[in-house]
Design an enzyme around this catalytic site. Structure first.
Site, PDB file in Angstrom:
ATOM      1  CB  CYS A 207     -13.378  71.748 -32.290  1.00 55.45           C
ATOM      2  SG  CYS A 207     -15.046  71.483 -32.633  1.00 55.45           S
TER       3      CYS A 207
ATOM      4  CG  HIS B 198     -18.920  76.817 -32.807  1.00 52.90           C
ATOM      5  ND1 HIS B 198     -17.373  76.142 -32.314  1.00 52.90           N
ATOM      6  CD2 HIS B 198     -18.709  77.861 -33.501  1.00 52.90           C
ATOM      7  CE1 HIS B 198     -17.068  77.064 -32.407  1.00 52.90           C
ATOM      8  NE2 HIS B 198     -17.961  78.722 -33.161  1.00 52.90           N
TER       9      HIS B 198
HETATM   10  N1  ARG Z   1     -12.769  76.506 -27.666  1.00 54.85           N
HETATM   11  C1  ARG Z   1     -12.733  77.131 -28.597  1.00 54.85           C
HETATM   12  C2  ARG Z   1     -13.760  78.272 -28.473  1.00 54.85           C
HETATM   13  O1  ARG Z   1     -14.688  77.758 -27.723  1.00 54.85           O
HETATM   14  C3  ARG Z   1     -13.385  75.685 -28.849  1.00 54.85           C
HETATM   15  C4  ARG Z   1     -13.842  75.787 -30.862  1.00 54.85           C
HETATM   16  C5  ARG Z   1     -14.559  74.171 -30.867  1.00 54.85           C
HETATM   17  N2  ARG Z   1     -14.765  74.314 -32.267  1.00 54.85           N
HETATM   18  C6  ARG Z   1     -15.776  74.093 -33.012  1.00 54.85           C
HETATM   19  N3  ARG Z   1     -15.723  74.000 -34.134  1.00 54.85           N
HETATM   20  N4  ARG Z   1     -16.660  73.626 -32.226  1.00 54.85           N
HETATM   21  O2  ARG Z   1     -14.283  78.669 -29.510  1.00 54.85           O
END
Ligand code: ARG
Length: 262
Positions: free
Chosen positions: A255, A161
């Site tokens: 996150c 991300h």
């Molecule tokens: N387990 C989640 C996923 O893989 C984690 C998300 C993390 N959020 C972020 N904004 N990077 O989607």
């Protein structure tokens, strides 16, 4: 923010998630509460979204939408395990008519892949793609939000991300880990942000870029020691919070916080 009341690592959709190691649910909740308290003590208003059973990743509330000046571009998750989170976020915005909510056509994971810099070039959006968000959503976001959207290609699966590889330090300054981006996107970032605070791999792996800044205080997790020094040298005040349990799901401070740009 959304409490990790149903937080588990029962599927693996990013390289940080290890389904063979149990999560300490009580600890996750205590750590999350200390992040919430930290933000409140810094003077911020924090709304809490009810956690829903069966949505273990809902604690990562940043992924649920992206708002700019009262307009909310809704999320559409790539993986089915998270799909139902989008409607929970939409319901939050729908209860207040001050928000203009726009449902998306294209896959995008909200603030996970979008960042807004209100004072850079009159207000620009930085947008990541390569792992989750469909680049078609970048054009859609530009139409919905009426701000230039700069597409940046992420190339390292560990930094899947945008918010694991880049953060806004204030309204116009960013910090990022260059090697998380394609060579061309590094060129774009260097052109737009010649004075950026550059992070290294250790900073990124410590989730040091997954930070929340109010322009003065930079909230980042306790592992991110080097990043704390870098932001202090750049004139910000680092505030460390222990979020070790949330790291097991592949996330940290940023996150867990969806910023509301009313
Ligand atoms: N387990 C989640 C996923 O893989 C984690 C998300 C993390 N959020 C972020 N904004 N990077 O989607």
């Amino acid at each position: 923010m959304c409490p990790p009341e149903h937080f588990t690592v029962e599927y693996a959709i990013n390289p940080w998630m290890d389904t063979t190691v149990a999560v300490d649910a009580a600890r996750a909740l205590t750590q999350w509460e200390s992040l919430r308290t930290t933000l409140v003590n810094l003077g911020h208003l924090v709304h809490v979204l009810d956690a829903r059973p069966g949505l273990p990743d809902m604690v990562y509330s940043a992924n649920g939408a992206f708002s700019v000046d009262g307009t909310v571009y809704g999320a559409r998750f790539l993986y089915p395990q998270r799909a139902d989170e989008a409607s929970a976020h939409q319901a939050f915005y729908d209860t207040d008519s001050a928000w203009k909510f726009v449902a998306p056509q294209h896959v995008n994971e909200g603030e996970g892949d979008f960042a807004y810099l209100p004072a850079a070039y009159g207000g620009i959006v930085l947008a990541g793609y390569g792992f989750r968000t469909d680049p078609a959503a970048h054009a859609e976001a530009q139409e919905v939000l009426g701000r230039p959207v700069i597409s940046l290609r992420l190339v390292d699966p560990a930094f899947y991300h945008l918010d694991t590889a880049l953060a806004a330090l204030d309204d116009r300054h960013v910090t990022y880990y260059p090697a998380a981006f394609s060579a061309a996107s590094q060129r774009v970032l260097a052109q737009l942000f010649p004075d950026a605070v550059l992070a290294d791999r250790a900073d990124a792996e410590a989730f040091g870029l997954n930070l929340v800044s109010d322009g003065r205080h930079v909230i980042l997790n306790t592992d991110a020691v080097g990043m704390g020094h870098k932001v202090r040298d750049a004139g910000y005040q680092p505030v460390h919070v222990d979020l070790s349990e949330l790291k097991r799901g592949g996330g940290s401070v940023k996150c867990a916080v969806a910023e509301l740009r009313a």
